[in-house]
Design a protein around this motif. Structure first.
Motif, PDB file in Angstrom:
ATOM      1  N   LYS A  67     -26.192 -18.288 -12.349  1.00 49.33           N
ATOM      2  CA  LYS A  67     -26.863 -18.605 -11.086  1.00 49.33           C
ATOM      3  C   LYS A  67     -25.865 -18.659  -9.934  1.00 49.33           C
ATOM      4  O   LYS A  67     -24.664 -18.813 -10.141  1.00 49.33           O
ATOM      5  CB  LYS A  67     -27.597 -19.946 -11.215  1.00 49.33           C
ATOM      6  CG  LYS A  67     -28.693 -19.917 -12.292  1.00 49.33           C
ATOM      7  CD  LYS A  67     -29.265 -21.289 -12.554  1.00 49.33           C
ATOM      8  CE  LYS A  67     -30.404 -21.209 -13.565  1.00 49.33           C
ATOM      9  NZ  LYS A  67     -29.958 -20.783 -14.903  1.00 49.33           N
ATOM     10  N   GLU A  68     -26.406 -18.541  -8.717  1.00 50.40           N
ATOM     11  CA  GLU A  68     -25.602 -18.662  -7.503  1.00 50.40           C
ATOM     12  C   GLU A  68     -26.280 -19.664  -6.579  1.00 50.40           C
ATOM     13  O   GLU A  68     -27.508 -19.674  -6.451  1.00 50.40           O
ATOM     14  CB  GLU A  68     -25.487 -17.306  -6.803  1.00 50.40           C
ATOM     15  CG  GLU A  68     -24.685 -17.359  -5.502  1.00 50.40           C
ATOM     16  CD  GLU A  68     -24.709 -16.031  -4.770  1.00 50.40           C
ATOM     17  OE1 GLU A  68     -23.666 -15.357  -4.754  1.00 50.40           O
ATOM     18  OE2 GLU A  68     -25.773 -15.669  -4.219  1.00 50.40           O
ATOM     19  N   TYR A  69     -25.473 -20.503  -5.955  1.00 52.57           N
ATOM     20  CA  TYR A  69     -25.981 -21.534  -5.048  1.00 52.57           C
ATOM     21  C   TYR A  69     -25.170 -21.539  -3.756  1.00 52.57           C
ATOM     22  O   TYR A  69     -23.982 -21.200  -3.745  1.00 52.57           O
ATOM     23  CB  TYR A  69     -25.847 -22.923  -5.673  1.00 52.57           C
ATOM     24  CG  TYR A  69     -26.653 -23.153  -6.922  1.00 52.57           C
ATOM     25  CD1 TYR A  69     -27.944 -23.673  -6.866  1.00 52.57           C
ATOM     26  CD2 TYR A  69     -26.116 -22.874  -8.174  1.00 52.57           C
ATOM     27  CE1 TYR A  69     -28.677 -23.909  -8.019  1.00 52.57           C
ATOM     28  CE2 TYR A  69     -26.841 -23.092  -9.338  1.00 52.57           C
ATOM     29  CZ  TYR A  69     -28.119 -23.613  -9.254  1.00 52.57           C
ATOM     30  OH  TYR A  69     -28.844 -23.841 -10.400  1.00 52.57           O
ATOM     31  N   GLU A  70     -25.819 -21.980  -2.697  1.00 53.06           N
ATOM     32  CA  GLU A  70     -25.134 -22.384  -1.481  1.00 53.06           C
ATOM     33  C   GLU A  70     -25.408 -23.872  -1.306  1.00 53.06           C
ATOM     34  O   GLU A  70     -26.551 -24.320  -1.501  1.00 53.06           O
ATOM     35  CB  GLU A  70     -25.618 -21.578  -0.279  1.00 53.06           C
ATOM     36  CG  GLU A  70     -25.187 -20.114  -0.355  1.00 53.06           C
ATOM     37  CD  GLU A  70     -25.608 -19.312   0.867  1.00 53.06           C
ATOM     38  OE1 GLU A  70     -26.265 -19.898   1.770  1.00 53.06           O
ATOM     39  OE2 GLU A  70     -25.283 -18.108   0.912  1.00 53.06           O
ATOM     40  N   ALA A  71     -24.386 -24.630  -0.978  1.00 49.82           N
ATOM     41  CA  ALA A  71     -24.527 -26.088  -0.959  1.00 49.82           C
ATOM     42  C   ALA A  71     -23.648 -26.687   0.123  1.00 49.82           C
ATOM     43  O   ALA A  71     -22.709 -26.056   0.615  1.00 49.82           O
ATOM     44  CB  ALA A  71     -24.143 -26.672  -2.319  1.00 49.82           C
ATOM     45  N   THR A  72     -23.969 -27.920   0.483  1.00 42.85           N
ATOM     46  CA  THR A  72     -23.117 -28.705   1.370  1.00 42.85           C
ATOM     47  C   THR A  72     -22.650 -29.937   0.617  1.00 42.85           C
ATOM     48  O   THR A  72     -23.461 -30.705   0.084  1.00 42.85           O
ATOM     49  CB  THR A  72     -23.857 -29.133   2.641  1.00 42.85           C
ATOM     50  OG1 THR A  72     -24.280 -27.966   3.357  1.00 42.85           O
ATOM     51  CG2 THR A  72     -22.943 -29.968   3.548  1.00 42.85           C
ATOM     52  N   ILE A  73     -21.330 -30.093   0.554  1.00 39.41           N
ATOM     53  CA  ILE A  73     -20.710 -31.239  -0.097  1.00 39.41           C
ATOM     54  C   ILE A  73     -20.163 -32.159   0.980  1.00 39.41           C
ATOM     55  O   ILE A  73     -19.406 -31.725   1.860  1.00 39.41           O
ATOM     56  CB  ILE A  73     -19.565 -30.795  -1.035  1.00 39.41           C
ATOM     57  CG1 ILE A  73     -20.131 -29.919  -2.156  1.00 39.41           C
ATOM     58  CG2 ILE A  73     -18.817 -32.005  -1.596  1.00 39.41           C
ATOM     59  CD1 ILE A  73     -19.059 -29.278  -3.017  1.00 39.41           C
ATOM     60  N   GLU A 174     -20.927 -19.672  -7.906  1.00 44.72           N
ATOM     61  CA  GLU A 174     -21.522 -18.882  -8.971  1.00 44.72           C
ATOM     62  C   GLU A 174     -21.141 -19.545 -10.278  1.00 44.72           C
ATOM     63  O   GLU A 174     -19.965 -19.868 -10.500  1.00 44.72           O
ATOM     64  CB  GLU A 174     -21.015 -17.436  -8.945  1.00 44.72           C
ATOM     65  CG  GLU A 174     -21.493 -16.640  -7.742  1.00 44.72           C
ATOM     66  CD  GLU A 174     -21.070 -15.177  -7.827  1.00 44.72           C
ATOM     67  OE1 GLU A 174     -20.762 -14.717  -8.948  1.00 44.72           O
ATOM     68  OE2 GLU A 174     -21.045 -14.508  -6.785  1.00 44.72           O
ATOM     69  N   CYS A 175     -22.123 -19.758 -11.151  1.00 40.87           N
ATOM     70  CA  CYS A 175     -21.845 -20.556 -12.344  1.00 40.87           C
ATOM     71  C   CYS A 175     -22.775 -20.203 -13.491  1.00 40.87           C
ATOM     72  O   CYS A 175     -23.792 -19.534 -13.311  1.00 40.87           O
ATOM     73  CB  CYS A 175     -21.972 -22.048 -12.011  1.00 40.87           C
ATOM     74  SG  CYS A 175     -23.584 -22.507 -11.331  1.00 40.87           S
TER      75      CYS A 175
END
Length: 303
Positions: A67-73, A174-175
């Protein structure tokens, strides 16, 4: 008449559960036979794969896709749930935040790339002695989860914004399946000695399927946005078009020979001469055997 069969790519909005998306789709499709692959938290948005009719049989093969993600940490604060829905701690000291430069951030991210051992969030859906971890945590129990092997193949910084008491970092990840982005946020903050948690999450890809091809839930038209079983299977597996005799044998659960079939490991999509999906098959010695078959009137055809 059979109900609709195929795959729908939904752009899930925030504030709704994955099951809630399934419920709404059941109403629009006028069928109970709807399922999803890969749960998204209510806070999260993005790509959710739905299977309708006999195509729910394909969902088993989708949950393990990368899977691929866009995130805010958000660096500088921890959370009881490792995301914005939990109880957030007071911010770290200004000195500790000032010590987080681009080189320090890059070095710590590097430690989280590759094959790593990750401890899932205590509010995950992992079962502990038959009960979900989040249920035990919310009941006040101490939850200790074992590390799990996951693979993070990319962890890129897209943007960084320094506020007075926190640092917000936009990332692309990507993970492998089973990776918790909340846990990456938590571990990044721990490694930098300032704490961290997730404030936004959007899934942009599941295996070969991308968010650009998804439809927003409110705009869903089942007939218009349904990906046929054969097109869905063709995106996931190698395909072979069989002759009429082999197609008939496989349709009725009989084994067929391996002549002309690629020597690959795992499932292969078997296509009938008329373009419909017969089902999935796999090599067993000198024969191909059926893994999953589709009804003749639900196999779709190549568009």
């Amino acid at each position: 008449m059979p109900g609709p069969s195929g795959l729908i790519l939904i752009d899930k909005p925030g504030g709704i559960t994955s099951h809630g998306v399934v419920t709404r789709t059941r109403k629009r499709a006028a069928t109970r036979k709807v399922g999803h692959a890969g749960t998204l938290d209510p806070m999260a948005t993005g790509l959710l794969l739905l299977g309708l009719g006999s195509s729910t049989r394909l969902l088993t093969y989708m949950v393990g896709l990368d899977k691929e993600y866009e995130a805010t940490i958000r660096l500088g604060q921890t959370s009881s749930t490792d995301d914005a829905d939990g109880e957030v701690s007071p911010p770290a000291s200004r000195a500790a935040l000032d010590a987080v430069g681009e080189s320090e951030l890059s070095a710590e991210i590097e430690h989280l790339i590759g094959n790593i051992e990750q401890v899932p969030s205590t509010v995950s859906a992992i079962k502990v002695d038959g009960k979900r971890a989040y249920a035990r945590a919310r009941a006040g129990e101490e939850v200790v989860l074992k590390p799990r092997s996951v693979t993070v193949s990319a962890f890129d910084v897209l943007d960084l914004r320094r506020e007075e008491s926190v640092i917000d970092v936009d990332v692309r990840v990507e993970c492998s399946s089973g990776t918790y982005i909340r846990a990456l946020a938590r571990d990044l903050g721990t490694g930098l000695s300032v704490g961290g948690h997730l404030t936004a999450l959007r899934r942009t890809r599941v295996g070969p399927f991308r968010i650009a091809d998804a439809v927003e839930l409110e705009e869903l038209n089942v007939a218009e946005h349904l990906l046929s079983p054969v097109d869905a299977a063709s995106a996931l597996f190698p395909t072979v078009t069989l002759d009429e005799d082999a197609a008939d044998d496989l349709s009725h659960g009989r084994r067929i020979g391996t002549s002309g079939i690629p020597a690959v490991t795992g499932a292969i999509a078997a296509i009938a001469p008329d373009g419909r999906l017969i089902g999935l098959m796999e090599r067993r010695g000198e024969h191909m055997r059926t893994l999953v078959n589709f009804p003749e009137d639900e196999g779709g055809s190549r568009g």
